[in-house]
Design an enzyme around this catalytic site. Structure first.
Site, PDB file in Angstrom:
ATOM      1  N   VAL A  11     -15.428   1.207  -0.039  1.00 45.27           N
ATOM      2  CA  VAL A  11     -15.448   2.658   0.142  1.00 45.27           C
ATOM      3  C   VAL A  11     -16.884   3.162   0.266  1.00 45.27           C
ATOM      4  O   VAL A  11     -17.225   3.910   1.186  1.00 45.27           O
ATOM      5  CB  VAL A  11     -14.706   3.345  -1.034  1.00 45.27           C
ATOM      6  CG1 VAL A  11     -14.948   4.840  -1.043  1.00 45.27           C
ATOM      7  CG2 VAL A  11     -13.214   3.040  -0.952  1.00 45.27           C
ATOM      8  N   PHE A 152      -9.096   7.772   1.640  1.00 47.73           N
ATOM      9  CA  PHE A 152      -7.792   7.252   2.083  1.00 47.73           C
ATOM     10  C   PHE A 152      -7.931   6.126   3.111  1.00 47.73           C
ATOM     11  O   PHE A 152      -6.958   5.758   3.756  1.00 47.73           O
ATOM     12  CB  PHE A 152      -6.946   8.398   2.665  1.00 47.73           C
ATOM     13  CG  PHE A 152      -6.696   9.507   1.675  1.00 47.73           C
ATOM     14  CD1 PHE A 152      -5.768   9.342   0.649  1.00 47.73           C
ATOM     15  CD2 PHE A 152      -7.405  10.696   1.735  1.00 47.73           C
ATOM     16  CE1 PHE A 152      -5.537  10.349  -0.282  1.00 47.73           C
ATOM     17  CE2 PHE A 152      -7.195  11.707   0.816  1.00 47.73           C
ATOM     18  CZ  PHE A 152      -6.256  11.540  -0.196  1.00 47.73           C
ATOM     19  N   ALA A 252       9.063  -4.802   6.130  1.00 42.79           N
ATOM     20  CA  ALA A 252       9.473  -5.656   5.004  1.00 42.79           C
ATOM     21  C   ALA A 252       8.665  -6.940   5.038  1.00 42.79           C
ATOM     22  O   ALA A 252       8.230  -7.389   6.096  1.00 42.79           O
ATOM     23  CB  ALA A 252      10.958  -5.970   5.120  1.00 42.79           C
ATOM     24  N   CYS A 260      -5.718  -2.061  -3.962  1.00 42.67           N
ATOM     25  CA  CYS A 260      -5.366  -0.666  -4.283  1.00 42.67           C
ATOM     26  C   CYS A 260      -3.944  -0.484  -4.793  1.00 42.67           C
ATOM     27  O   CYS A 260      -3.754  -0.046  -5.939  1.00 42.67           O
ATOM     28  CB  CYS A 260      -5.587   0.207  -3.060  1.00 42.67           C
ATOM     29  SG  CYS A 260      -7.259   0.054  -2.429  1.00 42.67           S
ATOM     30  N   LYS A 320      -4.016  -8.907   4.044  1.00 39.12           N
ATOM     31  CA  LYS A 320      -3.440  -8.310   5.254  1.00 39.12           C
ATOM     32  C   LYS A 320      -4.365  -8.637   6.421  1.00 39.12           C
ATOM     33  O   LYS A 320      -5.484  -9.109   6.190  1.00 39.12           O
ATOM     34  CB  LYS A 320      -3.246  -6.793   5.077  1.00 39.12           C
ATOM     35  CG  LYS A 320      -4.536  -6.014   4.976  1.00 39.12           C
ATOM     36  CD  LYS A 320      -4.256  -4.534   5.022  1.00 39.12           C
ATOM     37  CE  LYS A 320      -5.527  -3.777   5.331  1.00 39.12           C
ATOM     38  NZ  LYS A 320      -5.325  -2.364   5.495  1.00 39.12           N
ATOM     39  N   ARG A 327      -8.115 -10.162  -2.631  1.00 41.95           N
ATOM     40  CA  ARG A 327      -7.682  -9.569  -3.901  1.00 41.95           C
ATOM     41  C   ARG A 327      -6.178  -9.320  -3.876  1.00 41.95           C
ATOM     42  O   ARG A 327      -5.661  -8.711  -2.954  1.00 41.95           O
ATOM     43  CB  ARG A 327      -8.453  -8.265  -4.170  1.00 41.95           C
ATOM     44  CG  ARG A 327      -9.875  -8.535  -4.621  1.00 41.95           C
ATOM     45  CD  ARG A 327     -10.658  -7.277  -4.777  1.00 41.95           C
ATOM     46  NE  ARG A 327     -10.976  -6.642  -3.491  1.00 41.95           N
ATOM     47  CZ  ARG A 327     -11.622  -5.496  -3.370  1.00 41.95           C
ATOM     48  NH1 ARG A 327     -12.020  -4.852  -4.444  1.00 41.95           N
ATOM     49  NH2 ARG A 327     -11.880  -4.991  -2.173  1.00 41.95           N
TER      50      ARG A 327
HETATM   51  C1  UGA Z   1      -4.323   1.381   0.931  1.00 41.56           C
HETATM   52  C2  UGA Z   1      -3.910   2.738   1.556  1.00 41.56           C
HETATM   53  O1  UGA Z   1      -3.135   2.498   2.723  1.00 41.56           O
HETATM   54  C3  UGA Z   1      -5.145   3.571   1.902  1.00 41.56           C
HETATM   55  O2  UGA Z   1      -4.743   4.845   2.403  1.00 41.56           O
HETATM   56  C4  UGA Z   1      -5.987   3.763   0.642  1.00 41.56           C
HETATM   57  O3  UGA Z   1      -7.169   4.475   0.916  1.00 41.56           O
HETATM   58  C5  UGA Z   1      -6.352   2.400   0.080  1.00 41.56           C
HETATM   59  O4  UGA Z   1      -5.131   1.659  -0.208  1.00 41.56           O
HETATM   60  C6  UGA Z   1      -7.138   2.624  -1.195  1.00 41.56           C
HETATM   61  O5  UGA Z   1      -6.580   3.213  -2.137  1.00 41.56           O
HETATM   62  O6  UGA Z   1      -8.340   2.336  -1.206  1.00 41.56           O
HETATM   63  P1  UGA Z   1      -5.204  -0.971   1.883  1.00 41.56           P
HETATM   64  O7  UGA Z   1      -4.979  -1.489   0.496  1.00 41.56           O
HETATM   65  O8  UGA Z   1      -6.497  -1.259   2.563  1.00 41.56           O
HETATM   66  O9  UGA Z   1      -5.038   0.643   1.911  1.00 41.56           O
HETATM   67  O10 UGA Z   1      -4.077  -1.592   2.811  1.00 41.56           O
HETATM   68  P2  UGA Z   1      -2.659  -1.136   3.409  1.00 41.56           P
HETATM   69  O11 UGA Z   1      -2.726  -1.243   4.862  1.00 41.56           O
HETATM   70  O12 UGA Z   1      -2.196   0.122   2.844  1.00 41.56           O
HETATM   71  O13 UGA Z   1      -1.725  -2.333   2.867  1.00 41.56           O
HETATM   72  C7  UGA Z   1      -1.493  -2.538   1.476  1.00 41.56           C
HETATM   73  C8  UGA Z   1      -0.497  -3.641   1.276  1.00 41.56           C
HETATM   74  O14 UGA Z   1       0.800  -3.225   1.672  1.00 41.56           O
HETATM   75  C9  UGA Z   1      -0.783  -4.923   2.070  1.00 41.56           C
HETATM   76  O15 UGA Z   1      -0.543  -6.032   1.246  1.00 41.56           O
HETATM   77  C10 UGA Z   1       0.234  -4.876   3.207  1.00 41.56           C
HETATM   78  O16 UGA Z   1       0.590  -6.165   3.648  1.00 41.56           O
HETATM   79  C11 UGA Z   1       1.395  -4.185   2.529  1.00 41.56           C
HETATM   80  N1  UGA Z   1       2.286  -3.486   3.479  1.00 41.56           N
HETATM   81  C12 UGA Z   1       1.836  -2.409   4.174  1.00 41.56           C
HETATM   82  C13 UGA Z   1       3.598  -3.921   3.629  1.00 41.56           C
HETATM   83  O17 UGA Z   1       4.046  -4.908   2.994  1.00 41.56           O
HETATM   84  N2  UGA Z   1       4.432  -3.244   4.493  1.00 41.56           N
HETATM   85  C14 UGA Z   1       3.995  -2.176   5.194  1.00 41.56           C
HETATM   86  O18 UGA Z   1       4.832  -1.609   5.962  1.00 41.56           O
HETATM   87  C15 UGA Z   1       2.688  -1.739   5.045  1.00 41.56           C
END
Ligand code: UGA
Length: 432
Positions: A11, A152, A252, A260, A320, A327
């Site tokens: 961030v 965000f 899924a 996060c 991802k 992490r």
């Molecule tokens: C997340 C939020 O999306 C951001 O808006 C926020 O700023 C950030 O946390 C934070 O608090 O700093 P991030 O952790 O980078 O962002 O990644 P995401 O893309 O949100 O994915 C999080 C997890 O959810 C991953 O493991 C991803 O594989 C999983 N995921 C996401 C799913 O299993 N299904 C989905 O449809 C979307």
């Protein structure tokens, strides 16, 4: 504007670089001297598309400086962002000790009116906590304001998310300070919401918890689909067309990881408890997420008499795509279970291998997906990197010992895999 960003993690670094790109004079501070040395050379300490180029441009123009001297950063700036880590304690509570340390350093150096902005993800009430620490410990009798401005951005698209945020939330204690922050963000021309400090802090947690809930919800539906003969990808598509539901975060898979969602959900449950509330829905969301890996492993194990000495190829280590971040990555959990079961493991990830080598031993690191598949009794897809979607599957089948794919992210069309002669086990869809 003269801006200081304290903490050069995901961030902090991205925020500092983008503020410099908007024409501000930015000084990014971190107490990790090694990190600062690396950044001073123009080398980003995280993998993030577009970051390096933007960093170079702004360093060359002299708008972006790095320093390990917090007093320099505080004294030179009118707006000071706190963007240090807020890791979880064992009981799920957020550990605010880094935020507290920074607040004390600010108190020791604040020599005229300044705005202190909390960008770290912190529970409701932290704004007051920071205010009190600075108030009690400030060396000079100067005024200051504490603002909450949650972030965000998503890893992997952090620059884009910071340049084009869907909303900018400013939790300000008064109009004057709100206007100052509006001025800083004005060049982005994005929707801005001004709130009180506690509401802004809560917006951040509520948003992450809601997105985590969407993921556990769709994963629970996927569990039913597997038994009912329905296809979760079609179900999610059908649901997502309803604009009240929306199509995003309905993928899924193996559940949410990263730095996060897991920690922020735990933290919100803890905050609720502190105020005498049981956040039952969120507790179930966490439980469902915790069950994802064991459920997947059970489905893998069913295919073999024993896992001992079976060779598994792993595609994807990062939590991802488009990041090298491990992490709370599902890969680590899955690989450790496979190793416990005495299976042999080969792995490949486009960018997370160097980080993985620091924490994951006893596996063979491969140069590409085809080397991973060679001789394998099963191929396991953990991260949905684009390059895995376009593999030469004929070649993969040819080199595998047994052509069976366990897909934790539903990246292939089951009918296509059937046609190619694979056994294909994915999430929330019929086994082929
Ligand atoms: C997340 C939020 O999306 C951001 O808006 C926020 O700023 C950030 O946390 C934070 O608090 O700093 P991030 O952790 O980078 O962002 O990644 P995401 O893309 O949100 O994915 C999080 C997890 O959810 C991953 O493991 C991803 O594989 C999983 N995921 C996401 C799913 O299993 N299904 C989905 O449809 C979307």
């Amino acid at each position: 504007m003269n801006v200081c960003v304290i903490g050069t993690g995901y961030v902090g670094l991205v925020t500092g670089v983008v503020f410099a790109d908007l024409g501000n004079e930015v000084i990014c501070v971190d107490n990790d001297e090694k990190k600062i040395e690396t950044l001073k050379k123009g080398i980003p300490t995280i993998y993030e598309p577009g970051l390096e180029e933007m960093m170079h441009r702004n360093m060359q123009d002299g708008r972006l400086l790095f320093s390990d001297d917090i007093s320099e950063g505080v004294r030179k700036s009118e707006v000071i962002f706190i963007a240090v880590g807020t890791p979880p304690r064992d009981n799920g509570e957020t550990d605010l000790s880094y935020v507290e340390d920074v607040a004390r350093e600010i108190a020791a150096n604040i020599d005229r009116y300044k705005i202190i902005v909390n960008k770290s993800t912190v529970p409701a009430g932290t704004g007051d906590f920071v205010r009190e620490i600075i108030e009690k410990n400030k060396k000079w009798n100067v005024d200051f304001d504490v603002v909450s401005n949650p972030e965000f951005l998503k890893e992997g698209s952090a620059i884009n998310d910071t340049l084009y945020p869907e909303r900018i939330v400013i939790g300000a204690p008064n109009q004057h300070v709100a206007m100052k922050l509006l001025e800083l963000y004005a060049p982005l021309e994005r929707p801005m919401l001004i709130t009180d400090v506690a509401s802004a802090e809560m917006i951040k947690y509520a948003s992450n918890a809601f997105l985590a809930t969407k993921i556990s919800f769709i994963n629970s539906i996927a569990n039913i689909c597997e038994k009912a003969g329905a296809d979760i990808t079609l179900v999610a598509k059908g649901m997502g067309y309803d604009s009240r539901i929306g199509s995003s975060f309905l993928q899924a898979g193996l559940g949410f990881g990263g730095s996060c969602f897991p920690k922020d959900s735990q933290s919100l449950v803890h905050t609720a408890k502190k105020f005498g509330e049981d956040f039952n829905i969120l507790q179930e969301v966490i439980k469902e997420n915790d069950r994802r890996v064991s459920r997947f492993i059970e489905r893998i194990a069913e295919r073999y008499d024993s896992m001992e000495n079976k060779l598994f190829g792993i595609l994807g280590l990062a939590f991802k795509p488009n990041t090298d971040d491990l992490r709370d990555a599902k890969s680590i959990e899955i690989i450790n279970i496979l190793l416990e079961k005495k299976a042999k493991v080969k792995v490949y990830d486009p960018v997370a291998m160097e980080n993985a080598k620091k924490i994951l031993q006893g596996v063979k690191y491969c140069k590409n997906p085809y080397e991973v598949a060679e001789g394998a009794d099963g191929l396991i897809i953990i991260t949905e990197w684009n390059e895995f979607k376009y593999l030469n599957l004929d070649k993969i089948k040819e080199v595998m010992k047994t052509p069976i794919i366990f897909d934790g992210r539903n990246i292939y069309d089951p009918n296509n895999l059937k046609r190619l002669g694979f056994r294909y086990i994915s999430i929330g869809r019929k086994e082929i």
